[in-house]
Design a protein around this motif. Structure first.
Motif, PDB file in Angstrom:
ATOM      1  N   LEU A   7       0.840  -1.189   0.000  1.00 38.36           N
ATOM      2  CA  LEU A   7       0.000   0.000   0.000  1.00 38.36           C
ATOM      3  C   LEU A   7       0.876   1.239   0.000  1.00 38.36           C
ATOM      4  O   LEU A   7       2.065   1.170   0.296  1.00 38.36           O
ATOM      5  N   HIS A  40      -9.358   6.942   0.640  1.00 33.79           N
ATOM      6  CA  HIS A  40      -8.990   5.626   0.115  1.00 33.79           C
ATOM      7  C   HIS A  40      -9.131   5.669  -1.400  1.00 33.79           C
ATOM      8  O   HIS A  40     -10.230   5.810  -1.915  1.00 33.79           O
ATOM      9  N   LEU A  55      -8.747  -3.824   2.230  1.00 30.74           N
ATOM     10  CA  LEU A  55      -7.667  -3.230   1.455  1.00 30.74           C
ATOM     11  C   LEU A  55      -7.246  -4.173   0.336  1.00 30.74           C
ATOM     12  O   LEU A  55      -7.344  -5.390   0.463  1.00 30.74           O
ATOM     13  N   ASP A  57      -4.155  -4.808  -2.918  1.00 28.84           N
ATOM     14  CA  ASP A  57      -2.779  -4.518  -3.322  1.00 28.84           C
ATOM     15  C   ASP A  57      -2.760  -3.259  -4.178  1.00 28.84           C
ATOM     16  O   ASP A  57      -3.556  -3.112  -5.103  1.00 28.84           O
ATOM     17  N   ASP A  59      -3.447  -0.177  -3.118  1.00 27.38           N
ATOM     18  CA  ASP A  59      -4.308   0.893  -2.621  1.00 27.38           C
ATOM     19  C   ASP A  59      -3.471   2.068  -2.130  1.00 27.38           C
ATOM     20  O   ASP A  59      -2.346   1.897  -1.647  1.00 27.38           O
TER      21      ASP A  59
END
Length: 70
Positions: A7, A40, A55, A57, A59
């Motif tokens: 992230l 986000h 979440l 990958d 993000d």
């Protein structure tokens, strides 16, 4: 499934476990999910949904926490 997700949090690379929610990440950062604002992937995530949003990958998150004082 990947061993970890990659992230970007507040401009810095970070790794977390697959299946983590935004609330999990915030807690792991030592913050209270009730006292943060989270963007986000370019959209504000309502505080009431932080535990529900998983979440992924790649993000990108911006997290701002509130500090009291006088």
């Amino acid at each position: 499934m990947a061993a970890e997700l990659t992230l970007t949090v507040n401009g810095e690379p970070r790794r977390t476990a697959p299946g983590s929610s935004i609330a999990d990440l915030v807690t792991n950062l030592g913050l209270d999910p009730k006292k943060v604002a989270v963007e986000h992937n370019g959209e504000i995530a309502p505080r009431s949904t932080l535990a529900d949003v998983q979440l992924g990958d790649g993000d990108v998150l911006e997290i701002v926490h509130f500090v009291g004082g006088g």
